[in-house]
Design an enzyme around this catalytic site. Structure first.
Site, PDB file in Angstrom:
ATOM      1  N   CYS A  38       0.839  -1.178   0.000  1.00  0.00           N
ATOM      2  CA  CYS A  38       0.000   0.000   0.000  1.00  0.00           C
ATOM      3  C   CYS A  38       0.883   1.240   0.000  1.00  0.00           C
ATOM      4  CB  CYS A  38      -0.945   0.073   1.193  1.00  0.00           C
ATOM      5  SG  CYS A  38      -2.030  -1.346   1.315  1.00  0.00           S
ATOM      6  N   ARG A  53       3.670  -0.431  -4.888  1.00  0.00           N
ATOM      7  CA  ARG A  53       3.378  -0.988  -3.558  1.00  0.00           C
ATOM      8  C   ARG A  53       2.001  -1.638  -3.495  1.00  0.00           C
ATOM      9  NH1 ARG A  53       6.964   1.407   0.023  1.00  0.00           N
ATOM     10  NH2 ARG A  53       5.706   0.717   1.775  1.00  0.00           N
ATOM     11  N   TRP A  97      -2.992  -2.634  -1.707  1.00  0.00           N
ATOM     12  CA  TRP A  97      -2.782  -4.057  -1.948  1.00  0.00           C
ATOM     13  C   TRP A  97      -3.605  -4.746  -0.860  1.00  0.00           C
ATOM     14  CZ3 TRP A  97      -0.689  -8.125   0.951  1.00  0.00           C
ATOM     15  CH2 TRP A  97      -0.410  -9.286   0.238  1.00  0.00           C
ATOM     16  N   ASN A 102      -1.350   1.732   6.013  1.00  0.00           N
ATOM     17  CA  ASN A 102      -0.536   0.668   5.442  1.00  0.00           C
ATOM     18  C   ASN A 102      -0.094  -0.208   6.614  1.00  0.00           C
ATOM     19  OD1 ASN A 102       2.876   0.653   4.174  1.00  0.00           O
ATOM     20  ND2 ASN A 102       1.377  -0.956   4.154  1.00  0.00           N
ATOM     21  N   GLY A 103      -0.366  -1.512   6.519  1.00  0.00           N
ATOM     22  CA  GLY A 103       0.008  -2.400   7.623  1.00  0.00           C
ATOM     23  C   GLY A 103      -1.148  -3.323   7.943  1.00  0.00           C
ATOM     24  N   GLU A 133      14.219 -20.022  -8.468  1.00  0.00           N
ATOM     25  CA  GLU A 133      13.988 -18.666  -8.963  1.00  0.00           C
ATOM     26  C   GLU A 133      13.242 -18.696 -10.309  1.00  0.00           C
ATOM     27  OE1 GLU A 133      13.817 -15.879  -7.864  1.00  0.00           O
ATOM     28  OE2 GLU A 133      14.061 -14.487  -9.524  1.00  0.00           O
ATOM     29  N   LYS A 183       9.622 -16.978 -10.981  1.00  0.00           N
ATOM     30  CA  LYS A 183       9.426 -15.990 -12.050  1.00  0.00           C
ATOM     31  C   LYS A 183       8.251 -16.411 -12.928  1.00  0.00           C
ATOM     32  CE  LYS A 183      11.146 -13.496 -10.968  1.00  0.00           C
ATOM     33  NZ  LYS A 183      11.892 -12.780  -9.970  1.00  0.00           N
ATOM     34  N   GLU A 220       4.897 -16.001 -11.117  1.00  0.00           N
ATOM     35  CA  GLU A 220       4.592 -14.602 -10.834  1.00  0.00           C
ATOM     36  C   GLU A 220       4.028 -13.849 -12.042  1.00  0.00           C
ATOM     37  OE1 GLU A 220       8.157 -12.645  -9.641  1.00  0.00           O
ATOM     38  OE2 GLU A 220       7.093 -11.163  -8.467  1.00  0.00           O
ATOM     39  N   HIS A 267      11.310 -39.539  -5.622  1.00  0.00           N
ATOM     40  CA  HIS A 267      10.763 -39.893  -4.305  1.00  0.00           C
ATOM     41  C   HIS A 267       9.303 -39.469  -4.169  1.00  0.00           C
ATOM     42  CE1 HIS A 267      14.604 -41.365  -3.006  1.00  0.00           C
ATOM     43  NE2 HIS A 267      15.166 -40.256  -3.482  1.00  0.00           N
ATOM     44  N   LYS A 272       5.240  -4.685  -5.348  1.00  0.00           N
ATOM     45  CA  LYS A 272       6.704  -4.731  -5.395  1.00  0.00           C
ATOM     46  C   LYS A 272       7.313  -4.794  -3.999  1.00  0.00           C
ATOM     47  CE  LYS A 272      10.665  -4.236  -7.614  1.00  0.00           C
ATOM     48  NZ  LYS A 272      11.085  -5.480  -8.270  1.00  0.00           N
TER      49      LYS A 272
HETATM   50  O1  M6R Z   1      12.381  -6.012  -1.635  1.00  0.00           O
HETATM   51  P1  M6R Z   1      12.751  -7.418  -1.330  1.00  0.00           P
HETATM   52  O2  M6R Z   1      13.929  -7.894  -2.091  1.00  0.00           O
HETATM   53  O3  M6R Z   1      12.887  -7.698   0.129  1.00  0.00           O
HETATM   54  O4  M6R Z   1      11.507  -8.274  -1.841  1.00  0.00           O
HETATM   55  C1  M6R Z   1      11.443  -9.643  -1.581  1.00  0.00           C
HETATM   56  C2  M6R Z   1      10.377 -10.312  -2.403  1.00  0.00           C
HETATM   57  O5  M6R Z   1       9.120  -9.790  -2.107  1.00  0.00           O
HETATM   58  C3  M6R Z   1      10.637 -10.150  -3.910  1.00  0.00           C
HETATM   59  O6  M6R Z   1      11.880 -10.640  -4.260  1.00  0.00           O
HETATM   60  C4  M6R Z   1       9.566 -10.889  -4.713  1.00  0.00           C
HETATM   61  O7  M6R Z   1       9.672 -12.255  -4.490  1.00  0.00           O
HETATM   62  C5  M6R Z   1       9.718 -10.559  -6.182  1.00  0.00           C
HETATM   63  N1  M6R Z   1       8.521  -9.942  -6.664  1.00  0.00           N
HETATM   64  C6  M6R Z   1       9.968 -11.757  -7.008  1.00  0.00           C
HETATM   65  O8  M6R Z   1      10.117 -11.416  -8.353  1.00  0.00           O
END
Ligand code: M6R
Length: 585
Positions: free
Chosen positions: A2, A27, A71, A95-96, A458, A462, A465, A481, A580
């Site tokens: 947020c 955010r 968010w 926010n929180g 990773e 990706k 996401e 397994h 983000k």
């Molecule tokens: O700002 P940060 O690196 O702490 O964020 C951590 C994760 O929220 C961030 O890497 C998230 O997983 C990404 N959107 C992945 O692409």
């Protein structure tokens, strides 16, 4: 999560709020709203969707206001759940998370109050409205009753021209410019307007009124603010011919990696700490967690120091054992991820030397850490982290090399990777031709061993996401397994093989999944593997030091996710449901 903006001053508030909110959409972008105080009446516009959808908001009259881009945590992204929430004399953006929401709400309901939204945040407006007298005192009293985290910006109809702020656990910056006073969740949202910026510390309050942004501690004694420096930033940096920020940011990786390589001055205080280090703990979330996993392999290989990587949201509740001479690396692009901050605080309490590895010099994480190591990724706009991952690797590999030197051990030089990356990036475009096999698939597997497994994780993150396809990163040797039961001709498998020692072992798994009908897409630096039985398509990348190979092998996985997202009609820069910066637990 947020984004919050507040303004009071000589200019009309609404356009300033909207411009700030646009810069904060990273955010959260599922709903938005603004409230402006015109005399003693609130004018409010709220909508589901993005800030650009706040029709009519720009023309709201009034010189003090608050705005929010959301968010959703409590209640669907809808107009009624969008902030600001108004009750009685108060309008509130939050926010929180208010963790004692149920008890507080029950109390309000028992008093016959009606709730207009499903949010936890509305409670703050209800509690404020009950307090008579000075709104700052009211805010302090209400905050004392809140459990959880908050950044709050508040208007009170009884005090025109004033914005009240409070912070605990979620970031909030206040600033003074020549035309007024500002508040925001993140400095770039107001840095073009405000010349002086101060980050509120946890437990602090601020009152923006007249010419002054006054900051108070928990006892409401005036305190001097924690001044920060942040360059002004555009809300939309140029795309430079690219269609999306994700793609543009991937193209920056070779330069970002080279920039983020760091020389640690021998004899610096930090190097003295490295000298004494006996254990390393790394905590982070999401992509940053994966860069931490990659670093663990390099550190253990070259330095022979036990290194453990933790998901930060787990670390904070593990009752972790922190031995003497533990170096704790908190890795976070934003430096604002709530779980990573909490893990870092806990590690510091338990005696670890906390090091922030972050992309944002003024972030909350740097305030917790004893040392800050800055990655040089530049601003990352796309929600999916790409260049920040490589920047973290460059820094963590530089740290690995320095640590090895301190102990008289030999480590490969990570700077040797920099020239390889441009070539690998160009070759990664070949994955575009793979998209038809993924776009309609039921899901995909990414397999590898050792550091290849960290990269597989990773790659699957990706893909999930930005393409919304299920993807799973798996240790190549573990499939048999149980998980092998899920493999059939509708599950493409991406196999990574960058370790000379482990490549043949990974190829065993390739044969096993191919035998079950899976199409295998092999990414490797060993040419002879590409023609092996069971390999459906292959991508050959330039050879590189095995322990640092994740910086290279991740490139085609980022590209693949991007192209699959496009093929499925998704916006890769703003994936659904995400934000983000994850500033709630
Ligand atoms: O700002 P940060 O690196 O702490 O964020 C951590 C994760 O929220 C961030 O890497 C998230 O997983 C990404 N959107 C992945 O692409």
């Amino acid at each position: 999560m947020c984004g919050i903006v507040g303004y009071c001053g000589r200019r009309a508030a609404a356009p300033i709020l909207l411009a700030g909110l646009k810069k904060l959409e990273y955010r959260g972008y599922d709903s938005a709203g603004v409230a402006v105080l015109n005399g003693t009446a609130f004018a409010v516009v709220r909508r589901a969707g993005r800030v650009s959808g706040l029709d009519g908001a720009a023309s709201l009259m009034g010189n003090a206001g608050i705005g929010h881009t959301r968010w959703a945590t409590h209640g669907a992204p809808s107009e009624r759940n969008a902030h600001p929430h108004v009750w009685g004399d108060y309008a509130v953006v939050h926010n929180g998370i208010v963790e004692n929401e149920h008890a507080l709400k029950a109390e309000c309901l028992a008093r016959g109050e009606e709730f207009l939204s499903e949010t936890d945040s509305e409670i703050v407006a209800h509690l404020l409205a009950r307090e008579a007298g000075d709104p700052l005192v009211a805010l302090r009293n209400v905050c004392a009753r809140l459990e959880g985290s908050y950044a709050l910006a508040v208007l009170c109809a009884r005090t025109p021209g004033t914005v009240y702020c409070a912070r605990r656990g979620s970031p909030l910056i206040v600033g003074r410019g020549k035309d007024g006073l500002y508040a925001a969740s993140d400095a770039p949202a107001i840095a073009t307007e405000a010349e002086e910026l101060y980050a509120l510390r946890d437990g602090e309050f601020a009152v923006l009124a007249g010419e002054e942004a006054r900051i108070f501690n928990g006892e409401l004694a005036a305190v001097s603010g924690d001044r920060i420096v942040c360059a002004a930033a555009d809300d939309a940096p140029a795309l430079d011919g690219f269609n999306h920020y994700m793609r543009k940011e991937m193209s920056e990786i070779p330069a970002v990696f080279a920039r983020s390589l760091t020389d640690f001055a021998e004899n610096s205080e930090f190097c003295k700490v490295l000298c004494q280090t006996e254990y390393i703990q790394i905590a982070a979330c999401g992509t940053a967690y994966h860069s931490g996993l990659c670093a663990k392999f390099a550190i253990e290989r070259f330095c022979r120091i036990p290194a453990e990587t933790y998901i930060a949201s787990e670390y904070r509740y593990l009752d972790p054992i922190v031995k003497e001479n533990t170096l704790f690396l908190a890795v976070s692009q934003s430096g604002e991820t709530a779980d990573t901050l909490a893990a870092a605080r806990l590690a510091a309490e338990r005696g670890a030397v906390v090091v922030a590895v972050t992309n944002v010099a003024y972030s909350s994480l740097t305030r917790i850490a004893r040392f800050t190591l800055l990655t040089q990724a530049g601003r990352e706009i796309a929600v999916a982290a790409t260049k920040s991952f490589n920047a973290q690797l460059a820094l963590l590999y530089s740290l690995t090399a320095a640590l090895a030197r301190q102990r008289g051990r030999l480590a490969a030089d990570p700077s040797a990777l920099a020239p390889i990356l441009s070539d690998a990036l160009a070759r990664s475009e070949e994955t575009r031709a793979w998209t038809p096999f993924f776009a309609g698939a039921r899901g995909a597997y990414f397999i590898g061993r050792g550091a290849d497994h960290a990269v597989a994780l990773e790659g699957s993150l990706k893909l999930k996401e930005v393409s919304y396809l299920p993807g799973e990163g798996y240790p190549a040797g573990e499939l048999k397994h149980g998980t092998l039961a899920l493999i059939d001709d509708k599950t493409p498998v991406v196999a990574l093989a960058f370790s000379e020692r482990l490549a043949e072992k990974t190829m065993n798994a390739v044969r096993e999944v191919a035998a079950r009908g899976a199409k295998v897409f092999l990414i490797t630096c060993f040419e002879e593997l590409c023609a092996r039985k069971g390999v459906f398509r292959s991508l050959l990348l330039p050879p590189c030091e095995e322990a640092y190979s994740p910086a290279v092998s991740v490139l085609p996985l980022q590209a693949l996710a991007y192209y699959v997202a496009l093929a499925r009609g998704n916006d890769p820069d703003k994936p659904r449901h995400l934000a983000k910066s994850v500033t709630v637990e």
